[in-house]
Design a protein around this motif. Structure first.
Motif: not given
Length: 333
Positions: A133-134, A136-140, A196, A319
């Protein structure tokens, strides 16, 4: 049966749903927790028994294809949803990652890796979810506490597979361990893709589609791998038949239903406890019923890995979000 799409907002290292109000632990909720703890923890042993007679891809394929075949028409009629081509594309890709690579890899590896050890290696799903998730594009980006948990978790995995003869015990079969780590990575990728990629509004229908698709891919792969040529129904033991029946009815039926129930009736923090209880249950059942040895290496690695999982799933996020719940791992479906 893949349960990834059942809780799209509950993923390790990913923001969860809004805070839930305190809930009362009723008898039914406690029973459901016990089912998730024990039943999902026992699926690793059931797979180990199943592959004694069944070829691994056939075992996983029959299990998931049967569940998808039974559930899809019922849920399609009940929900009134007509899945689109895009929905099926997501289901096929997610099913390939989650069930073919993830669960199929687990079944293959358990021919040489003890079921309890397999459950510990599969616990790396929680770590891979954060990493994928980190990246990936736009990840956190994970917080420092999560990074520490990831490093600790992989240190525990390294302890399991080497060095040899540590504490007077042999290390885990390197090939089986490598397949399990790769299967866990594929499971994490499939989980995020399913989240997603777009699935029907009914999570249960999405699960049935993934089960049907993933099961079909597994059976086709088994055909090309020559597993059906070596399959002799008369040579399959009763315990292996009982194992696959257990995986279908209890693992994918009762265990899954209990998981969905506690997602709605309990808090995220409580639900998250299954992620580190299941490996403990798997280790105990493997020792009790399969004669699997629990060595000093296993105890140390388990302590490190499960501590890492706790750090990851209870860490705050960049977030605003409450404690998150990891998706079920390959053996817990």
């Amino acid at each position: 049966m893949s349960t990834t799409t059942t809780e799209p907002h509950f993923t390790a290292g990913i923001s969860a749903s809004p805070p839930q109000s305190p809930v009362r632990m009723t008898t039914l909720v406690l029973v459901a927790f016990a089912a998730v703890y024990v039943v999902w923890g026992s699926t690793y042993l059931a797979i180990r028994i199943g592959v004694e007679s069944f070829p691994p891809l056939i075992l996983a394929g029959l299990r998931h294809f049967t569940v998808g075949l039974l559930l899809y028409p019922v849920l399609r009629k009940k929900t009134g949803i007509n899945p689109t081509v895009a929905h099926w594309r997501t289901a096929v890709i997610a099913g390939a990652l989650l069930l073919f690579v993830g669960n199929g890899g687990l079944s293959w590896a358990e021919r040489t890796v003890p079921s309890g050890i397999a459950s510990l290696l599969v616990a790396s799903v929680s770590l891979w979810l954060v990493i994928v998730d980190w990246l990936r594009p736009g990840g956190v980006k994970p917080v420092p506490r999560v990074v520490m948990g990831i490093l600790m978790g992989f240190a525990g995995l390294a302890l399991l597979v080497g060095p040899a003869h540590l504490g007077g015990s042999e290390r885990v079969d390197p090939r089986g361990a490598a397949v399990l780590v790769f299967a866990s990575l594929a499971w994490a990728c499939g989980s995020l893709y399913s989240k997603h990629g777009g699935m029907p509004s009914s999570p249960m229908l999405g699960v049935a589609m993934q089960s049907f698709s993933g099961g079909a891919i597994l059976l086709i792969a088994a055909l090309f791998a020559g597993e059906f040529r070596g399959l002799h129904l008369g040579a399959i033991s009763l315990r292996s038949w009982l194992a696959i029946a257990y995986l279908i009815v209890f693992g994918s039926g009762i265990g899954f239903s209990a998981y969905i129930y506690i997602l709605h009736k309990s808090t995220a923090a409580r639900v998250a406890t299954y992620a580190f209880v299941n490996p403990v249950v798997a280790l105990f059942l493997g020792w009790l019923f399969a004669g699997e040895t629990i060595t000093l290496r296993t105890v140390l690695a388990a302590a490190i890995i499960l501590t890492a999982v706790i750090l990851v799933i209870t860490a705050p996020h960049r977030t605003p979000a409450p404690v998150t719940v990891p998706v079920p791992a390959p053996g817990e479906v």
